[in-house]
Scaffold this active site. Sequence first.
Site, mmCIF file in Angstrom:
data_model
loop_
_atom_site.group_PDB
_atom_site.id
_atom_site.type_symbol
_atom_site.label_atom_id
_atom_site.label_comp_id
_atom_site.label_asym_id
_atom_site.label_seq_id
_atom_site.Cartn_x
_atom_site.Cartn_y
_atom_site.Cartn_z
ATOM 1 N N ARG A 1 51.385 107.732 11.162
ATOM 2 C CA ARG A 1 52.011 107.040 10.239
ATOM 3 C C ARG A 1 51.792 105.518 10.723
ATOM 4 N NH1 ARG A 1 56.213 110.959 10.086
ATOM 5 N NH2 ARG A 1 55.960 112.275 8.270
ATOM 6 N N LYS B 1 42.965 94.155 3.404
ATOM 7 C CA LYS B 1 42.404 94.996 2.559
ATOM 8 C C LYS B 1 41.552 96.066 3.398
ATOM 9 C CE LYS B 1 42.317 92.795 -1.934
ATOM 10 N NZ LYS B 1 40.976 92.369 -3.061
ATOM 11 N N GLU C 1 29.644 83.874 0.544
ATOM 12 C CA GLU C 1 31.286 83.979 0.492
ATOM 13 C C GLU C 1 31.797 82.950 0.880
ATOM 14 O OE1 GLU C 1 33.235 86.650 -0.951
ATOM 15 O OE2 GLU C 1 31.916 88.387 -0.483
ATOM 16 N N LYS D 1 41.231 81.217 2.735
ATOM 17 C CA LYS D 1 41.675 82.560 2.524
ATOM 18 C C LYS D 1 43.003 82.844 3.009
ATOM 19 C CE LYS D 1 40.475 87.451 1.982
ATOM 20 N NZ LYS D 1 39.561 88.337 2.231
ATOM 21 N N GLU E 1 47.739 90.786 -4.367
ATOM 22 C CA GLU E 1 47.034 90.657 -5.418
ATOM 23 C C GLU E 1 47.953 90.657 -6.678
ATOM 24 O OE1 GLU E 1 42.723 91.482 -4.772
ATOM 25 O OE2 GLU E 1 42.589 91.599 -6.995
ATOM 26 N N ARG F 1 45.461 85.720 -5.746
ATOM 27 C CA ARG F 1 44.481 86.330 -4.688
ATOM 28 C C ARG F 1 43.094 86.834 -5.597
ATOM 29 N NH1 ARG F 1 44.951 90.320 0.607
ATOM 30 N NH2 ARG F 1 42.854 90.583 0.900
ATOM 31 N N ASN G 1 38.056 86.920 -6.015
ATOM 32 C CA ASN G 1 36.897 87.880 -6.761
ATOM 33 C C ASN G 1 35.884 87.216 -7.657
ATOM 34 O OD1 ASN G 1 38.322 90.216 -5.518
ATOM 35 N ND2 ASN G 1 39.739 90.384 -7.370
ATOM 36 N N HIS H 1 32.558 88.902 -8.348
ATOM 37 C CA HIS H 1 32.690 90.144 -7.931
ATOM 38 C C HIS H 1 32.417 91.229 -9.082
ATOM 39 C CE1 HIS H 1 33.534 88.508 -4.118
ATOM 40 N NE2 HIS H 1 33.857 89.593 -3.511
ATOM 41 N N HIS I 1 29.698 93.459 -8.964
ATOM 42 C CA HIS I 1 29.596 94.768 -8.872
ATOM 43 C C HIS I 1 28.855 95.667 -9.796
ATOM 44 C CE1 HIS I 1 32.037 98.567 -8.627
ATOM 45 N NE2 HIS I 1 31.849 98.678 -9.920
ATOM 46 N N HIS J 1 25.844 93.134 -0.616
ATOM 47 C CA HIS J 1 27.042 92.750 -1.348
ATOM 48 C C HIS J 1 27.139 91.292 -1.507
ATOM 49 C CE1 HIS J 1 31.339 92.701 -2.689
ATOM 50 N NE2 HIS J 1 31.638 91.722 -1.599
HETATM 51 N N1 GLY Z 1 37.569 89.883 -0.739
HETATM 52 C C1 GLY Z 1 38.654 89.602 -1.612
HETATM 53 C C2 GLY Z 1 40.082 89.823 -0.877
HETATM 54 O O1 GLY Z 1 40.128 90.100 0.174
HETATM 55 O O2 GLY Z 1 40.985 89.899 -1.723
#
Ligand code: GLY
Length: 366
Positions: free
Chosen positions: A121, A143, A185, A227, A237, A242, A246, A249, A253, A267
Amino acid sequence: MTQIRVELGEHSYPILVQPGALARAATHLQEFASNNRLFVLTDNHVGSNLLPILQHAFAESGIDLIVSSLPAGEASKSWQRLETVTDWLLAQGVERSDTLVALGGGVIGDLTGFAAAIVKRGCGFVQIPTSLLAQVDSSVGGKTAINSSVGKNLIGSFNQPRFVLIDPLVLNSLPDRELRAGYAEVVKYGLINDAVFFAWCEANSKQILDRDPDALSEAIVHSVRAKALIVGEDEKELSGRRALLNLGHTFGHALEAETGFSDKLVHGEAVAAGMALAFGYSVRRGHCDAEDAERVRAHLESVDLPYNLTTASVRASGQRLVDHMMHDKKMSGGSLPFLLANGIGHTFLAKDVDLEDVAAFLDEAA
Ligand code: GLY
């Protein structure tokens, strides 16, 4: 040495950027070694180069490193590998008070973070990112995910690390292509909300890609600060803040899906082309001056990153690419939010984008 903090209440944590930090990891990580041990997950590429440095750092520390090395590559972000990792941790007697260490790029970071979220957990984890992309993006912000048969990163959780240790010197062994992909990035932070930083990137890209230690450290510190600030404002997000991360992206994508999420287009390269397309599409919609989109395109070209379908080696109709976008996890209420720009440093979230128009734009942009 620079320390940056992600401010998230009781989930706040520091990020240390320090050339040579990996060789001093025992000092930085000892507070996380309850039971005088750490569980290290790495991959067989990183492990052969950088694991010995970590092991040497801990040699005299009295702390055991219990190591599992996984096959390198995206395939490790799978249910099967997650099960292997969690079974291994349980067989080693992992406890909730233990800490996992992710020594690797985005794949290792995502898998370790998710394993840490669910084993017993939840136990702690720290990130030691070893690619530029992981250092400036995926290791920060919590994430974590594995891939499902339906798509990438669809099974996961927000799980913040307790500490991120970034050593720019480890990038000396990173292949040039991976360094360039990570640089996309870095550029992204300038395009989102910092035109001055974009201009700095234009002036310093050669030094960064030549791995000049000062330029590389400055690029990393600036990106991580940007960031950390955004994640501190909108961890999950929810507010749209946040989502700015993207940029590039959604178009990217579609390009990655078309190339099978393979080495044909990694990527960061897809994000580079995606950002140029987002600026091109912003011009089409009348949001952005053509000169700004041209500046973005020219900068990406100058560092040998893709900036359209041709340079991304994608041959597909606009409709086919839009079909890929419809499977994007950013789909919400049947529509797809797009990151567009009013100019360099002025990205915004547009929720009224007509996908037929995007398809027509992509047919023209090839
Ligand atoms: N890579 C996008 C984020 O971490 O929100």
